[in-house]
Design an enzyme around this catalytic site. Structure first.
Site, PDB file in Angstrom:
ATOM      1  N   CYS A 135       0.867  -1.178   0.000  1.00  0.00           N
ATOM      2  CA  CYS A 135       0.000   0.000   0.000  1.00  0.00           C
ATOM      3  C   CYS A 135       0.908   1.233   0.000  1.00  0.00           C
ATOM      4  O   CYS A 135       1.649   1.446   0.964  1.00  0.00           O
ATOM      5  CB  CYS A 135      -0.885  -0.033   1.244  1.00  0.00           C
ATOM      6  SG  CYS A 135      -1.994   1.364   1.307  1.00  0.00           S
ATOM      7  N   CYS A 154      -4.287   6.365  -5.025  1.00  0.00           N
ATOM      8  CA  CYS A 154      -3.837   4.973  -4.908  1.00  0.00           C
ATOM      9  C   CYS A 154      -2.444   4.797  -5.522  1.00  0.00           C
ATOM     10  O   CYS A 154      -2.282   4.774  -6.753  1.00  0.00           O
ATOM     11  CB  CYS A 154      -4.822   3.997  -5.559  1.00  0.00           C
ATOM     12  SG  CYS A 154      -4.436   2.279  -5.177  1.00  0.00           S
TER      13      CYS A 154
HETATM   14  O1  PYC Z   1      -2.093   3.620  -2.148  1.00  0.00           O
HETATM   15  O2  PYC Z   1      -1.408   1.658  -2.805  1.00  0.00           O
HETATM   16  C1  PYC Z   1      -2.236   2.381  -2.283  1.00  0.00           C
HETATM   17  C2  PYC Z   1      -3.476   1.768  -1.772  1.00  0.00           C
HETATM   18  C3  PYC Z   1      -3.862   0.461  -1.888  1.00  0.00           C
HETATM   19  C4  PYC Z   1      -5.101   0.342  -1.245  1.00  0.00           C
HETATM   20  C5  PYC Z   1      -5.438   1.586  -0.752  1.00  0.00           C
HETATM   21  N1  PYC Z   1      -4.430   2.446  -1.076  1.00  0.00           N
END
Ligand code: PYC
Length: 319
Positions: A85, A236
């Site tokens: 993450c 993300c």
């Molecule tokens: O930022 O890699 C990320 C992530 C994965 C799930 C939620 N955030």
């Protein structure tokens, strides 16, 4: 148990800094397996109601097994452990700085899918050199009940993603419920069609891309469905890494060129990549986290929900 909360571009991270379970001293991948098998109530206690909520991402701070790392971490959310993450790693770095354990500079962080290196700058911005990323399959066609034919790419950015461009509901926060219904239906269709990552891993993140809200600040906006039914409030970072891998594979972004990925709240991560000799890329993703609180948790034997309320996943959505 003591936790420190932060958010990265709107997405929460809750790091367990004291009182976590004893998992031994093996590699973090092995400790993550033990955590998943034997300590799921810790995950639920941290991420699920009444202490948490569906969007919460937790991280268990661990001693590293590798000498060149500052720490290890096992990330998890409201339904399971996560491989990696990036927004959580940015939150972890902000947390370590808040605790006075690190200052500006680079540190190694051991995760279940490999060591990542994070650099904290003088103003709190963090750049994560993520795990090597790549596109495994391009132009995968999928029949999604209620939505019709959808075409996308399968890519690894530390988690498995299905990346969809310009299909489904418009990528706008006002369409969040429709986007959730669409991406949940896509994930069910991927599973029903037996489409996995090339290591057999579930494609459990679905990422939809649309135009940016403001082309002066971002190159595109995404909506990312995480395992479970919550969407990522940030752009993300593992999803941005998967996007960089696809842009690199299509020769749409040069090595070192900056890709500005906005999330559904228009917070932005910046990504660049370096090509690796084996055809994969090394993504570097930058963003910032802010500390929002610290808590000590109490566990009362008479409390039926001391370890959290199990989250209930709804049925496949078709509309
Ligand atoms: O930022 O890699 C990320 C992530 C994965 C799930 C939620 N955030």
């Amino acid at each position: 148990m003591k936790v420190i909360d932060s958010h990265t571009g709107g997405e929460p991270t809750r790091i367990v800094v004291e009182g976590g379970p004893e998992l031994g001293s093996g590699p973090i991948a092995e400790r993550a397996r033990v955590f998943r098998q034997s300590h799921d109530r810790v995950r639920r206690s941290v991420c699920n109601e009444p202490r948490g909520h569906d969007a919460m991402v937790g991280g268990l701070l661990c001693e590293p097994s590798s000498a060149d790392c500052e720490c290890g971490v096992i990330f998890f959310n409201n339904v399971d452990t996560l491989n990696m993450c990036v927004h959580g790693t940015i939150g972890l770095v902000a947390t370590l700085a808040h605790l006075g354990r690190i200052g500006p500079g680079e540190c190694g962080i051991e995760t279940p899918v490999g060591v990542v290196r994070a650099t904290l700058d003088e103003v709190g911005r963090v750049t994560v050199a993520n795990v090597p990323s790549y596109r495994a399959r391009a132009g995968v066609e999928l029949e999604v009940p209620g939505w019709g034919r959808v075409t996308g790419d399968v890519a690894w950015g530390g988690n498995w993603f299905f990346l969809i461009e310009g299909q489904g509901p418009p990528v706008e926060i006002a369409r969040m419920k429709d986007l959730t219904a669409f991406t949940v239906a896509v994930r069910h269709a991927l599973a029903a069609a037996g489409i996995t990552g090339d290591d057999g891993g579930e494609v459990d993140h679905v990422e939809v891309f649309g135009p940016p809200g403001d082309a002066a600040v971002a190159d595109g906006r995404n909506f990312v469905l995480c395992p479970g039914e919550a969407y990522d409030r940030s752009p993300c970072g593992t999803g941005t890494s998967a996007k960089l891998a696809c842009l690199a594979a299509d020769a749409k972004l040069a090595p070192g060129e900056v890709w500005r990925q906005a999330g559904i709240l228009d917070s932005v991560f910046e990504g660049v990549y370096e090509p690796l000799a084996d055809g994969r890329i090394l993504p570097r993703v930058s963003g910032r986290a802010w500390i929002t609180g610290e808590s000590i948790y109490h566990f009362d034997e008479t409390d039926p929900f001391q370890y959290g309320i199990p989250s209930i996943q709804t049925n496949p959505t078709t509309s």
